[in-house]
Design an enzyme around this catalytic site. Structure first.
Site, short mmCIF file in Angstrom:
data_model
loop_
_atom_site.label_atom_id
_atom_site.label_comp_id
_atom_site.label_asym_id
_atom_site.label_seq_id
_atom_site.Cartn_x
_atom_site.Cartn_y
_atom_site.Cartn_z
N ASP A 275 0.83 -1.21 0.00
CA ASP A 275 0.00 0.00 0.00
C ASP A 275 0.86 1.26 0.00
O ASP A 275 2.06 1.22 0.29
CB ASP A 275 -0.90 -0.04 1.25
CG ASP A 275 -2.24 0.65 1.01
OD1 ASP A 275 -2.34 1.48 0.11
OD2 ASP A 275 -3.19 0.33 1.75
N ASP B 71 -10.69 2.03 -3.22
CA ASP B 71 -11.19 1.72 -1.89
C ASP B 71 -12.71 1.68 -1.86
O ASP B 71 -13.32 1.40 -0.84
CB ASP B 71 -10.70 2.76 -0.87
CG ASP B 71 -9.32 2.40 -0.32
OD1 ASP B 71 -8.83 1.31 -0.66
OD2 ASP B 71 -8.76 3.20 0.44
C1 GLA Z 1 -5.74 1.90 2.29
C2 GLA Z 1 -6.11 0.74 1.40
C3 GLA Z 1 -7.17 -0.09 2.08
C4 GLA Z 1 -6.63 -0.59 3.40
C5 GLA Z 1 -6.16 0.56 4.25
C6 GLA Z 1 -5.43 0.10 5.48
O1 GLA Z 1 -6.78 2.79 2.44
O2 GLA Z 1 -6.52 1.19 0.15
O3 GLA Z 1 -7.56 -1.16 1.27
O4 GLA Z 1 -5.58 -1.49 3.17
O5 GLA Z 1 -5.27 1.42 3.54
O6 GLA Z 1 -4.96 1.13 6.25
#
Ligand code: GLA
Length: 779
Positions: free
Chosen positions: A479, A549
């Site tokens: 990420d 997301d």
């Molecule tokens: C980001 C990612 C999510 C999740 C969060 C965790 O927002 O896109 O899918 O993994 O971080 O903190």
């Protein structure tokens, strides 16, 4: 194939031609890019050469020996400011004497079998089909600089890539302010410039801008390729449709700040350039040094957006994605994030994994929250050691138990980031991108590690190696959750701060290269707050990316349609989640959430432990359907159909024997009972069986209409209503036809849609966000 006829260069792919010729003044004139032309001799291109007898009024002539030429009105392979061309330049430099004029003219050309690799960045490759490379070497007339224009011809893919390289052969430093990867000049205007824009949780919305004058720029300054403006863009005509008309597609193999500009000159010529964003960019190139750009990808199709997309899909699948997972179907995963957020511990994760196993999940992923004191997003990034309170037996203990259930195990990391509230920040504040002594602008309570500094890259590579080696980890979600601010590398001297953003990406690539080489079996998934870094650079290392997301099916059908213009669905990771949806609070049918996610790399991200028995049964069936059809869905040829209130997709296997279709409606139109589904890509004459899933509907979806069928009165949402709904379901319509591909593609007229009156198993129950998935099998 690349051929040279005197001063003319002809680059052919199976169905396209690209052509250029040296001008008498020494610049390279662009002649043509588009549908295949048949050229055997230099004379064959003369009709493509623009005729110039005099320079237009109020323009500058390039030199007095050639008064007929003004560079402002020429189609050029590269251009610069200062010698008459005032359009968007390809290169900008500041020379030692302070001058900013470049004057590059042809010196030589080299044609090679195969292609050169870029030295510090990923680039496309082809293991199966021929690639040739043309290098045009230009020399600056005044300053001892060389500029190489590279063209790689992916013959069997209908793709040509471009990159460029500036070599400082002078005795002094040169400051590079911009160097584009490609430039393409068209003789006319009125192109539709399509870009894909958005933001967090709403990535990849298509925008069409018709350009007859002026300039339109698509760029990012987030430090990443960004959810604001993806580097994939298209040029087409107003009458281009999904299946007909000219369409050019362009992308960049780069994950940092990028720039795509489309400009129409006062002579009605359109120029497109693409490369690293020149905003705040400056690279000092010392004597003997060189600077190489990322690689740009271009294609053309006369068969509309779908035609262009299908070329891009195959190119990304075959020439960008690499490694063990390239041709392997991906496991159905269950991710802990939307199920538990930071509130995870071993027993909770094990329960979730077990529930996943019961419905057919193959891989369990522990998302954020497992390290340091990571109970929220304010702390611990940088401290990559396990939280023993949450996982008393460490990652390996948890992983072993998950493996014993028969599931693979995966983990979430965010290696590029650090919280100020972390041990790493306390120990190494000098490793962080921030301006010394100045207040910093924060994003998600975190800061960015300075990957322009090789020591930081080396440290974090080792830390991640330790994590990946600590258990049988078979999947990693990588990420990157904030955008850049206060660009400043404490590692670089002040005159090199303009290099920070690009050097960061080079550091990132070197870390990704080391780790993907060291752990070839791990399935890596890119992520950057969803789709904030969805690009060909990341895909050169990681075979899939978390696209957004936002797991809401209505957003997803639009977002995935957006991605599908430039990217194959095999790289778009998509999850079924709970409702009301966590990002939009919208409720969509569980079947629709699956029908949409199934076209990407399908997974689940919800608390299965709290789900009703009926929903779990539905999910179990979904996963088994997906496993049966995922080969087609991941590697078939993808077609977009309608895209509006009705969305339509079809995916057809390479041999065209199996296909899956999807139709979804946004909002119900009252008293409209008719609908049809248009599959695409079937073999015209072959016979197919067309069928849908057996569906049963919860009677609660009909509200108090239940009383029109029930012998006793049932109060809506009463205990009785809830109890009955557990045992009584309504049958769904069955669609089954056998006919030739041509007949089915003429439109399969579906069962009459529900509209106020009556309901039986020949009625299509089709509420807001309703959808269907259809299967086609050749017989
Ligand atoms: C980001 C990612 C999510 C999740 C969060 C965790 O927002 O896109 O899918 O993994 O971080 O903190």
């Amino acid at each position: 194939m690349i051929r040279q006829f005197g001063d003319t260069f002809v680059l052919d792919t199976e169905n396209t031609t690209y052509c250029m010729k040296k001008l008498v003044t020494g610049q390279m004139e662009h002649l043509y890019y588009g549908k295949k032309l048949y050229i055997d001799r230099e004379e064959d291109v003369l009709s493509l050469v623009e005729k110039h007898e005099f320079a237009p009024g109020n323009t500058n002539i390039y030199d007095s020996d050639h008064p007929q030429y003004s560079l402002e009105d020429m189609r050029l392979e590269m251009s610069s400011y200062g010698k008459g061309d005032i359009r968007e330049p390809f290169i900008e430099t500041v020379h030692d004497d302070g001058a900013m004029t470049d004057d590059f003219i042809f010196e030589s050309a080299v044609i090679e079998d195969g292609r050169q690799k870029l030295s510090v960045m990923p680039c496309a490759y082809d293991d199966e089909k021929t690639v040739n490379e043309l290098t045009i070497i230009l020399a600056d007339k005044n300053y001892g600089l060389k500029l190489e224009l590279h063209y790689c011809v992916f013959e069997g893919r209908d793709v040509i890539t471009r990159y460029s390289k500036l070599i400082n052969e002078s005795e002094s430093d040169v400051r590079l302010k911009r160097l584009m990867s490609m430039q393409l000049d068209f003789e006319d205007s009125g192109y539709v410039f399509t870009t894909f824009n958005g933001g967090w949780a709403r990535e990849m919305n298509r925008h069409d801008t018709l350009i007859y004058a002026g300039k339109h720029v698509n760029s990012s300054y987030t430090g990443s390729s960004s959810s604001r403006a993806n580097p994939f863009v298209m040029l087409s005509h107003e009458d281009t449709s999904e299946d007909h008309g000219d369409c050019y597609g362009f992308n960049l193999v780069y994950s940092g700040n990028h720039y795509e500009a489309c400009e129409v000159s006062s002579f009605n010529k359109t120029r497109y350039v693409s490369g690293i964003n020149p905003q705040s960019f400056e690279f000092l190139i010392q004597k003997g040094e060189a600077f190489e750009t990322p690689e740009a990808v271009m294609t053309y199709s006369p068969y509309g957006f779908n035609g262009m997309s299908q070329i891009m899909h195959e190119f990304v699948r075959e020439c960008i994605v690499r490694g063990k997972w390239k041709h392997k179907v991906r496991p159905v995963l269950l991710n802990s994030w939307e199920a538990a957020y930071f509130d995870i511990n071993e027993s909770r994760l094990l329960k979730l994994a077990k529930a996943g196993k019961d419905v057919g999940v193959e891989l369990f992923v522990m998302d954020d929250g497992w390290f340091g004191t990571r109970n929220d997003d304010k702390q611990s990034l940088g401290d990559w050691y396990v939280n023993k309170k949450k996982l008393p037996q460490g990652i390996s203990g948890l992983c072993k138990k998950i493996n014993d259930m028969g599931l693979d195990f995966g983990i979430w990391v965010e290696p590029e980031m650090v919280n100020v509230n972390s041990n790493l920040y306390k120990e190494h504040p000098e490793w962080v991108i921030e301006i010394p002594g100045k207040p910093h602008t924060e994003g998600r309570n975190q800061r960015i590690l300075d990957f322009a500094n090789p020591q930081v890259v080396e440290y974090m590579t080792n830390v991640m190696s330790d994590v990946f080696s600590s258990a049988a980890i078979s999947y990693v979600k990588w990420d990157m959750n904030r955008i850049f601010s206060d660009y400043y590398s404490k590692y670089l001297p002040k005159e090199r701060q303009g290099e920070c953003a690009h050097r960061y990406i080079l550091g990132l690539y070197s870390m990704m290269e080391t780790l993907t080489q060291k752990y070839p079996d791990i399935l890596f998934e890119g992520c950057a707050a969803g789709g904030n870094r969805f690009d060909l650079g990341i895909l050169s290392y990681f075979p899939q990316i978390w696209a957004s997301d936002d797991t809401d099916a209505l957003y997803r059908v639009n977002g995935m349609t957006g991605y599908s213009y430039g990217y194959p669905m095999s790289v778009v990771s998509a999850h079924v989640s709970a409702c009301p949806n966590h990002q939009t609070l919208r409720t969509t049918p569980l079947a629709t959430r699956f029908n949409v996610a199934a076209f990407g790399v399908c997974g689940y991200e919800c608390n299965l432990c709290d789900m009703s028995k009926n929903d779990l049964l539905e999910i179990k069936e979904q996963i088994s359907i997906y496993k049966n059809w995922r080969e087609v869905l991941m590697y078939g040829t993808f077609y977009r159909g309608r895209c509006g209130n009705v969305h339509e997709w079809t995916c057809v296997s390479k041999d065209r024997k199996r296909a899956v279709g999807m139709i979804m409606q946004e909002l119900v139109q009252p008293n409209i009972q008719f609908e049809q589904f248009f599959p695409k890509g079937l073999e015209e004459q072959a016979k197919y069986k067309f069928f849908n899933r057996d569906l049963r509907y919860n009677i609660k979806g009909f509200g108090d209409l239940v009383n029109t069928a029930s012998p006793i009165h049932i109060k809506q949402d009463s205990v009785l209503h809830n109890v009955i709904s557990k045992f009584v379901t309504m049958p769904g319509e069955c669609e089954e036809y056998t006919s030739s591909g041509s007949v089915l593609m003429a439109g399969v007229k579906l069962k009459q849609g529900f509209a106020a009156t009556g309901y039986n198993d020949n009625t299509r129950y089709y509420q807001d966000f309703g959808s269907r998935i259809y299967f086609m099998e050749m017989i």
